[in-house]
Motif scaffolding. Sequence first.
Motif, short mmCIF file in Angstrom:
data_model
loop_
_atom_site.label_atom_id
_atom_site.label_comp_id
_atom_site.label_asym_id
_atom_site.label_seq_id
_atom_site.Cartn_x
_atom_site.Cartn_y
_atom_site.Cartn_z
N TRP A 80 0.82 -1.21 0.00
CA TRP A 80 0.00 0.00 0.00
C TRP A 80 0.85 1.25 0.00
CZ3 TRP A 80 0.88 3.23 4.08
CH2 TRP A 80 1.43 2.66 5.25
N ALA A 81 0.20 2.36 -0.38
CA ALA A 81 0.84 3.67 -0.33
C ALA A 81 -0.24 4.68 0.04
CB ALA A 81 1.47 4.03 -1.66
N ALA A 82 0.04 5.51 1.04
CA ALA A 82 -0.93 6.48 1.53
C ALA A 82 -0.44 7.90 1.24
CB ALA A 82 -1.14 6.29 3.03
N PHE A 83 -1.34 8.71 0.70
CA PHE A 83 -1.02 10.09 0.32
C PHE A 83 -1.80 11.06 1.19
CE2 PHE A 83 -0.36 7.40 -3.31
CZ PHE A 83 0.71 7.94 -4.01
N THR A 84 -1.13 12.17 1.57
CA THR A 84 -1.81 13.21 2.33
C THR A 84 -1.21 14.56 2.00
OG1 THR A 84 -2.61 13.83 4.54
CG2 THR A 84 -0.30 13.18 4.37
N ARG A 85 -2.00 15.59 2.13
CA ARG A 85 -1.51 16.94 1.88
C ARG A 85 -0.63 17.38 3.04
NH1 ARG A 85 -0.56 19.91 -2.31
NH2 ARG A 85 -2.48 19.06 -3.22
N ALA A 86 0.56 17.94 2.72
CA ALA A 86 1.50 18.42 3.74
C ALA A 86 1.91 19.84 3.36
CB ALA A 86 2.72 17.51 3.82
N GLY A 87 1.08 20.81 3.75
CA GLY A 87 1.34 22.20 3.38
C GLY A 87 1.22 22.37 1.87
N ALA A 88 2.28 22.90 1.26
CA ALA A 88 2.28 23.10 -0.19
C ALA A 88 2.61 21.82 -0.94
CB ALA A 88 3.27 24.20 -0.55
N HIS A 89 2.94 20.78 -0.21
CA HIS A 89 3.37 19.53 -0.84
C HIS A 89 2.42 18.38 -0.50
CE1 HIS A 89 7.13 21.51 -1.88
NE2 HIS A 89 7.27 21.87 -0.61
N ALA A 91 2.67 14.30 0.87
CA ALA A 91 3.54 13.28 1.46
C ALA A 91 2.99 11.90 1.13
CB ALA A 91 3.64 13.45 2.97
N VAL A 92 3.88 10.95 0.95
CA VAL A 92 3.47 9.57 0.72
C VAL A 92 4.27 8.67 1.65
CG1 VAL A 92 5.17 9.11 -1.12
CG2 VAL A 92 3.06 7.76 -1.01
N MET A 93 3.61 7.66 2.18
CA MET A 93 4.26 6.61 2.95
C MET A 93 3.66 5.29 2.51
SD MET A 93 4.46 8.19 6.84
CE MET A 93 5.24 6.70 7.45
N GLY A 94 4.50 4.25 2.45
CA GLY A 94 3.97 2.98 2.00
C GLY A 94 4.75 1.79 2.50
N ASP A 95 4.17 0.63 2.31
CA ASP A 95 4.77 -0.63 2.73
C ASP A 95 4.60 -1.61 1.57
OD1 ASP A 95 5.90 -2.61 4.24
OD2 ASP A 95 4.32 -2.70 5.75
N HIS A 135 9.64 -0.40 3.33
CA HIS A 135 8.89 0.81 3.59
C HIS A 135 9.45 1.96 2.75
CE1 HIS A 135 6.79 -0.87 7.19
NE2 HIS A 135 7.83 -1.68 7.13
N VAL A 136 8.55 2.71 2.14
CA VAL A 136 8.96 3.80 1.27
C VAL A 136 8.28 5.10 1.70
CG1 VAL A 136 9.36 2.28 -0.70
CG2 VAL A 136 7.11 3.34 -0.41
N GLY A 137 8.83 6.21 1.26
CA GLY A 137 8.24 7.50 1.59
C GLY A 137 8.71 8.58 0.65
N GLY A 138 8.16 9.76 0.82
CA GLY A 138 8.57 10.88 0.00
C GLY A 138 7.68 12.08 0.25
N MET A 139 8.15 13.25 -0.18
CA MET A 139 7.36 14.47 -0.07
C MET A 139 7.68 15.34 -1.26
SD MET A 139 7.03 17.19 3.09
CE MET A 139 6.35 15.94 4.18
N GLN A 142 2.50 15.77 -6.04
CA GLN A 142 1.62 14.61 -5.98
C GLN A 142 1.82 13.66 -7.15
OE1 GLN A 142 -3.02 14.68 -5.70
NE2 GLN A 142 -2.46 14.33 -7.84
N ASP A 143 1.83 14.19 -8.37
CA ASP A 143 1.90 13.33 -9.55
C ASP A 143 3.23 12.60 -9.64
OD1 ASP A 143 -0.60 14.26 -10.05
OD2 ASP A 143 -0.13 15.30 -11.92
N LYS A 144 4.32 13.27 -9.25
CA LYS A 144 5.62 12.60 -9.28
C LYS A 144 5.68 11.47 -8.27
CE LYS A 144 8.37 16.49 -11.03
NZ LYS A 144 9.49 17.43 -10.74
N LEU A 145 5.12 11.72 -7.08
CA LEU A 145 5.11 10.67 -6.06
C LEU A 145 4.24 9.50 -6.49
CD1 LEU A 145 4.76 12.89 -2.86
CD2 LEU A 145 6.83 11.71 -3.63
N ALA A 146 3.07 9.81 -7.03
CA ALA A 146 2.17 8.76 -7.47
C ALA A 146 2.77 7.96 -8.63
CB ALA A 146 0.83 9.35 -7.89
#
Length: 305
Positions: A80-89, A91-95, A135-139, A142-146
């Motif tokens: 899975w990968a979860a996306f959320t708004r983090a200010g102007a960016h 964030a994604v976290m996943g397993d 485990h992965v992550g990033g900030m 949105q489109d680049k992370l997805a």
Amino acid sequence: MRGKIASAICISAALAAGFASAAEKKDAAGLDTAKIEELTGAKGALDAKEGVFKVSLPRTDLTVTVGGARMAPPLGLTAWAAFTRAGAHVAVMGDIVLLEDQVNPVMSAALEAGLEVTALHNHFFWDAPKVMFMHVGGMGDQDKLAAGVGKVFAKLKETAGGKGEIARSEIDPAKSTLDPKKIEAVLGYKGDLANGVYKVTIGRTTKMAGHSMGKAMGVNTWAAFAGSDDKALVDGDFAMLESEVQNVLKAMRAGGIYVVAIHNHMTGETPRIIFLHYWGLGSTESLAKTLKSALSVTKHPASAS
């Protein structure tokens, strides 16, 4: 006439509701959820309360048992990968759920796509086949992370069914003929040769409860070589600051060394030290060059400590 007008109003209302629904989905939690699904290639669900949109990829292709019990995706075998708004960016976290032969190809895909790899370990005992969790992550955008998550999921599917990478060797340390000087010349550190294994240990320092902990306490990077100059294996630990992890991973994977685990060995230390366990095959020179490349992006001491 009134019937036609009423029908037109109903149609307009239905269209408006449809457009509102689409707009609501697009703007939910400030994320374009439809775009995330498109780029990741996976369906998702919105947690409106927390403002998180989570896409999932159940590993329905796996037949896994743990201690003899049959495991299903809801029991922890869903990537899975979860996306959320983090200010102007965003964030994604996943397993990511992987078999052993998939770990490093998928890790390389994640790193190349601009995602961070933050941990690699097991979640079960007695599982067959062995399952690993990355485990992965990033900030950022949105489109680049997805799109990055989409590349990870694509590589996961591509390597499924035994199509990943498995490195094998029949090297026996008792028959080692390697020349330690060739390794020293590349690494810039001296080690010790014993029982056919040449081991180099490089100390680092952190503090726990105000007391220094260093090389002899296990806060170190080490590399152990066995085999010949042309055909050798290397394994070891890499002690890293959190800020060094991603560049070390990239260097190791660029040189073809397999990352086996990423985790902590201590709690409460300052600065925090993350450990990477690795294993690789090749000539001693090529293996040492890869390790040297990884050392160059850290703050290890310039000479053996």
